[in-house]
Design an enzyme around this catalytic site. Structure first.
Site: not given
Ligand code: C5P
Length: 311
Positions: A14, A106-107, A109, A111-115, A147
């Site tokens: 994404k 990876v890492a 931006g 969202a590969g791991g989320s996908a 995500d």
């Molecule tokens: O939800 P996810 O595990 O992807 O989030 C990873 C980190 O990104 C969270 O621990 C937080 O530090 C940051 N985050 C945030 N606000 C969001 C989504 C993520 O601060 N809405």
């Protein structure tokens, strides 16, 4: 077991065409208003019957190519946790042989791991015949990460809450992008933390709530590339640039190469450059590949559907 041999699910990357970040909440997350757009760069999750749970990660985005420890093939991987969470929810044993073929960096931006986690929920729901309700899958997805629910929905969706509350939005076009992946991955919490510091010391204006997505939603409804280009925005971009000053050069390179607009995708460091059409995207990709500022350059388009069985 439903008796199926293998279930193959494609998981799209994404980009955030709008990312409005509100203040830090008490739970450590930021209130968001974001618009996700799924694009044609996919990982593939294959689930086969197995004894116990096993996970293999293959492909260009795996292992040493991704960086040490970035894609663990154990229970710390979000895919593994997705399998355990669905098994627990459905009251079945977490037994499957899982393979993730990675193309999404990876890492980055994207969202590969989320996908991958969203695709795992879909694949195992089919393999195990658990027939989880859509709302249950969305709830499990939200437990796995902000995500992950979007990974189930795909297309174009508005994300609120911490990004996990997703609702599809109307988009009347298909847009062509070039993704430029620059250097090492960026840590999402680090980028959010930098934004908090920048707001606290006045380097960027402080906010009381996330910015409205209305301009981007109007552009998506209208289908005009010029209007979408003008509406693209990402509150995390100044923080990503502060942590990775080289990204400025990458954004400039995209503009110089003829992109309609370019922005950092999510928490970066991927740069998403919007092109006028498919041909322009191919040209833009070739030019950016030669510019020497990106490790990898990919021409993609979207919206595309969310995680669903292939074939
Ligand atoms: O939800 P996810 O595990 O992807 O989030 C990873 C980190 O990104 C969270 O621990 C937080 O530090 C940051 N985050 C945030 N606000 C969001 C989504 C993520 O601060 N809405």
């Amino acid at each position: 077991m439903s008796g199926r041999d293998a279930v193959v699910v494609r998981a799209p990357a994404k980009i955030n065409v709008h990312l409005g970040v509100g203040p830090l909440r008490a739970d450590g997350f930021h209130a968001l208003t974001t618009v996700y757009l799924a694009v044609s760069l996919h990982d593939t999750v294959t689930a086969r019957p197995g004894e116990g749970l096993s996970l293999r990660v293959t492909g260009e985005g795996a292992g040493a190519a991704a960086g040490p420890g970035l894609v663990p093939a154990d229970r710390t991987n979000l895919v593994w946790r997705a399998a355990e969470l669905l098994a627990e929810h459905a009251g079945v044993r977490a037994e499957a042989d899982l393979e993730v073929a990675k193309s999404i960096p990876v890492a980055a931006g994207l969202a590969g791991g989320s996908a991958d986690a969203a695709a795992t929920l879909v694949a195992l729901d089919a393999l195990w015949g658990t027939r989880a309700a859509r709302e249950d899958l969305l709830r499990l997805a939200a437990e796995l990460g902000s995500d992950v629910p979007f990974g189930l929905v795909g297309g174009v969706a508005l994300g609120t809450g911490r990004g996990e509350q997703v609702s599809p939005v109307l988009a009347t076009g298909r847009w062509h992008w070039v993704l430029g992946i620059a250097g090492e991955g960026l840590s999402t919490p680090a980028v959010y933390g930098e934004l908090d510091r920048m707001r606290a010391d006045g380097r960027v204006p402080d906010v009381t709530g996330p910015r409205s997505a209305e301009p981007v939603l109007a552009a998506l409804r209208g289908g005009s590339t010029a209007e979408l280009a003008a509406a693209l925005s990402n509150d995390l971009q100044p923080a990503a640039l502060a942590l990775r000053p080289d990204l400025r050069r990458a954004l400039r390179a995209a503009g110089d190469a003829g992109a309609r607009a370019a922005l950092v995708s999510g928490s970066g460091p991927t740069v998403a450059a919007l092109a006028d059409d498919e041909q322009s995207a191919v040209r833009l990709a070739a030019e950016l590949a030669g510019a020497g500022v990106f490790r990898t350059v990919r021409a993609v388009s979207g919206p595309v559907p969310g995680a669903r069985p292939a074939g």
